[in-house]
Enzyme design. Sequence first.
Site, PDB file in Angstrom:
ATOM      1  N   GLY A  19      52.218   5.068  51.869  1.00 28.88           N
ATOM      2  CA  GLY A  19      52.304   4.396  53.168  1.00 28.88           C
ATOM      3  C   GLY A  19      52.732   2.945  52.960  1.00 28.88           C
ATOM      4  O   GLY A  19      52.249   2.263  52.050  1.00 28.88           O
ATOM      5  N   ALA A  20      53.636   2.488  53.836  1.00 30.96           N
ATOM      6  CA  ALA A  20      54.269   1.185  53.642  1.00 30.96           C
ATOM      7  C   ALA A  20      53.273   0.033  53.526  1.00 30.96           C
ATOM      8  O   ALA A  20      53.404  -0.847  52.673  1.00 30.96           O
ATOM      9  CB  ALA A  20      55.233   0.933  54.790  1.00 30.96           C
ATOM     10  N   ARG A  61      59.759   1.839  44.936  1.00 28.76           N
ATOM     11  CA  ARG A  61      60.176   2.637  46.098  1.00 28.76           C
ATOM     12  C   ARG A  61      61.217   1.822  46.855  1.00 28.76           C
ATOM     13  O   ARG A  61      60.957   0.679  47.228  1.00 28.76           O
ATOM     14  CB  ARG A  61      58.988   2.995  47.007  1.00 28.76           C
ATOM     15  CG  ARG A  61      58.039   3.983  46.373  1.00 28.76           C
ATOM     16  CD  ARG A  61      57.154   4.681  47.384  1.00 28.76           C
ATOM     17  NE  ARG A  61      57.822   5.833  47.972  1.00 28.76           N
ATOM     18  CZ  ARG A  61      57.235   6.625  48.883  1.00 28.76           C
ATOM     19  NH1 ARG A  61      56.024   6.374  49.303  1.00 28.76           N
ATOM     20  NH2 ARG A  61      57.890   7.665  49.380  1.00 28.76           N
ATOM     21  N   CYS A 129      52.844  13.022  59.089  1.00 34.53           N
ATOM     22  CA  CYS A 129      52.576  12.356  57.811  1.00 34.53           C
ATOM     23  C   CYS A 129      51.254  11.581  57.874  1.00 34.53           C
ATOM     24  O   CYS A 129      50.346  11.930  58.612  1.00 34.53           O
ATOM     25  CB  CYS A 129      53.760  11.456  57.445  1.00 34.53           C
ATOM     26  SG  CYS A 129      53.731  10.852  55.750  1.00 34.53           S
ATOM     27  N   ASP A 198      58.483   2.944  57.978  1.00 36.45           N
ATOM     28  CA  ASP A 198      58.674   2.277  56.687  1.00 36.45           C
ATOM     29  C   ASP A 198      59.633   1.112  56.840  1.00 36.45           C
ATOM     30  O   ASP A 198      59.485   0.098  56.162  1.00 36.45           O
ATOM     31  CB  ASP A 198      59.175   3.273  55.638  1.00 36.45           C
ATOM     32  CG  ASP A 198      58.040   4.184  55.226  1.00 36.45           C
ATOM     33  OD1 ASP A 198      57.850   5.222  55.871  1.00 36.45           O
ATOM     34  OD2 ASP A 198      57.296   3.818  54.290  1.00 36.45           O
ATOM     35  N   ASN A 208      61.315   6.471  58.802  1.00 35.31           N
ATOM     36  CA  ASN A 208      59.943   6.930  58.529  1.00 35.31           C
ATOM     37  C   ASN A 208      60.044   8.256  57.777  1.00 35.31           C
ATOM     38  O   ASN A 208      61.146   8.769  57.519  1.00 35.31           O
ATOM     39  CB  ASN A 208      59.170   7.074  59.847  1.00 35.31           C
ATOM     40  CG  ASN A 208      57.686   7.309  59.641  1.00 35.31           C
ATOM     41  OD1 ASN A 208      57.025   6.564  58.898  1.00 35.31           O
ATOM     42  ND2 ASN A 208      57.134   8.334  60.242  1.00 35.31           N
ATOM     43  N   LYS A 209      58.887   8.812  57.440  1.00 32.06           N
ATOM     44  CA  LYS A 209      58.812  10.055  56.655  1.00 32.06           C
ATOM     45  C   LYS A 209      59.822  11.099  57.115  1.00 32.06           C
ATOM     46  O   LYS A 209      60.025  11.282  58.316  1.00 32.06           O
ATOM     47  CB  LYS A 209      57.387  10.598  56.746  1.00 32.06           C
ATOM     48  CG  LYS A 209      57.100  11.915  56.070  1.00 32.06           C
ATOM     49  CD  LYS A 209      57.462  11.978  54.614  1.00 32.06           C
ATOM     50  CE  LYS A 209      56.864  10.883  53.783  1.00 32.06           C
ATOM     51  NZ  LYS A 209      57.541  10.736  52.457  1.00 32.06           N
ATOM     52  N   LYS A 234      58.011  -4.906  58.894  1.00 33.43           N
ATOM     53  CA  LYS A 234      58.763  -3.818  58.247  1.00 33.43           C
ATOM     54  C   LYS A 234      60.254  -3.930  58.579  1.00 33.43           C
ATOM     55  O   LYS A 234      61.056  -3.090  58.165  1.00 33.43           O
ATOM     56  CB  LYS A 234      58.198  -2.465  58.669  1.00 33.43           C
ATOM     57  CG  LYS A 234      56.825  -2.218  58.049  1.00 33.43           C
ATOM     58  CD  LYS A 234      56.223  -0.941  58.522  1.00 33.43           C
ATOM     59  CE  LYS A 234      54.831  -0.769  57.913  1.00 33.43           C
ATOM     60  NZ  LYS A 234      54.090   0.309  58.585  1.00 33.43           N
TER      61      LYS A 234
HETATM   62  C1  RUB Z   1      54.414   7.470  54.608  1.00 29.97           C
HETATM   63  C2  RUB Z   1      55.059   7.239  55.928  1.00 29.97           C
HETATM   64  C3  RUB Z   1      54.278   6.404  56.914  1.00 29.97           C
HETATM   65  C4  RUB Z   1      54.780   4.960  56.828  1.00 29.97           C
HETATM   66  C5  RUB Z   1      53.874   4.019  57.619  1.00 29.97           C
HETATM   67  O1  RUB Z   1      55.322   7.989  53.668  1.00 29.97           O
HETATM   68  O2  RUB Z   1      56.190   7.598  56.191  1.00 29.97           O
HETATM   69  O3  RUB Z   1      54.466   6.866  58.217  1.00 29.97           O
HETATM   70  O4  RUB Z   1      54.819   4.522  55.495  1.00 29.97           O
HETATM   71  O5  RUB Z   1      52.599   3.964  57.037  1.00 29.97           O
HETATM   72  P1  RUB Z   1      54.860   8.109  52.124  1.00 29.97           P
HETATM   73  P2  RUB Z   1      51.632   2.718  57.281  1.00 29.97           P
HETATM   74  O6  RUB Z   1      53.621   8.952  52.106  1.00 29.97           O
HETATM   75  O7  RUB Z   1      56.016   8.720  51.435  1.00 29.97           O
HETATM   76  O8  RUB Z   1      54.576   6.702  51.646  1.00 29.97           O
HETATM   77  O9  RUB Z   1      51.438   2.674  58.769  1.00 29.97           O
HETATM   78  O10 RUB Z   1      50.371   3.050  56.533  1.00 29.97           O
HETATM   79  O11 RUB Z   1      52.327   1.510  56.775  1.00 29.97           O
END
Ligand code: RUB
Length: 306
Positions: A19-20, A61, A129, A198, A208-209, A234
């Site tokens: 997650g980002a 990443r 996700c 992301d 995003n995912k 982001k």
């Molecule tokens: C995670 C993903 C999340 C974003 C946002 O992909 O796509 O929707 O990263 O997350 P992966 P957050 O599992 O490949 O990292 O809101 O926690 O920043």
Amino acid sequence: MSDPIEETAMSIKRLKVQGARNVAIAAIKAIQELAKETEAKDRNGFFTELLEAQEILFSSRETEPLMRNAVRWITNLVEKSDREKVEELAEIVFSASQQFHETLEGSKEKIAEIGARRIKNDSVVFTHCHSSTVTHLLRRAKLEGRSFEVICTESRPVFQGRMTVKEMLALDVKTTLIVDSATRFFVNKADLVLVGADAITSEGNVINKIGTSMIALAAHEARAPFYVVTELLKFDPTTMYGSFEKIEERSTDEIWKGPPRDLIIRNPAFDVTRRDFIHGIICEEGIISPHSIIEVINRRYPWVLE
Ligand code: RUB
């Protein structure tokens, strides 16, 4: 290069940190650790270490502008400072990291406060996700006494949806897990779709995912409002100058270990959802139109555009 950077980069690459937002926080902590352990003798040595760390973290990443904005902000402050002593420069790293972290925490709370108002009693929320920003918003709605249920995709190939459903169950939210390809079937039942991000481009498109853009299309057809829940940081400033956001392509082992010979397997981690399919971006400045992204970034974080 010191270990904290390599170790963190490896955890990010292997999705131990996912997650980002979590990726950015892990990178900030690693930079802080580097500043604590540095053996650099002078300003030049310290700055070179920081730049090497930056490169290693960025390559862990590719599709993570929040991490890039965070690390770049810290290294820029060091570069702009006129301090010569390594301890003083390390202190700048500590306070900048702390400040960035606090900004992120503040945004997360504000986003949850604003977004939770969109969760009506007895509504069905569809998500994809695992986004810590989305789950925080849902937690807030629950704590405010709203009753709602959640439908979440499993999110092939590495099933981050299982993290989301566990968090929802722990909150006592009625939760349904579906395979990604059942999206069109279930989006009919959704009152709204909430996904994380992301990256946000200068055109207001969102990365995003993988699968997010298909969900947006399905939501559009089913007339379910589709919201992106994200910190403004982001935003990827390089997209303003013509660069496309790079889409990370991950190991094919995630899809099939030991596949037949000559089979081509592709495994992009993210996809692009066009702004036309996004009802609104729920961010720390409110619920904004994706079209207004540059204006909003310029108001809130002008340094990102420098
Ligand atoms: C995670 C993903 C999340 C974003 C946002 O992909 O796509 O929707 O990263 O997350 P992966 P957050 O599992 O490949 O990292 O809101 O926690 O920043």
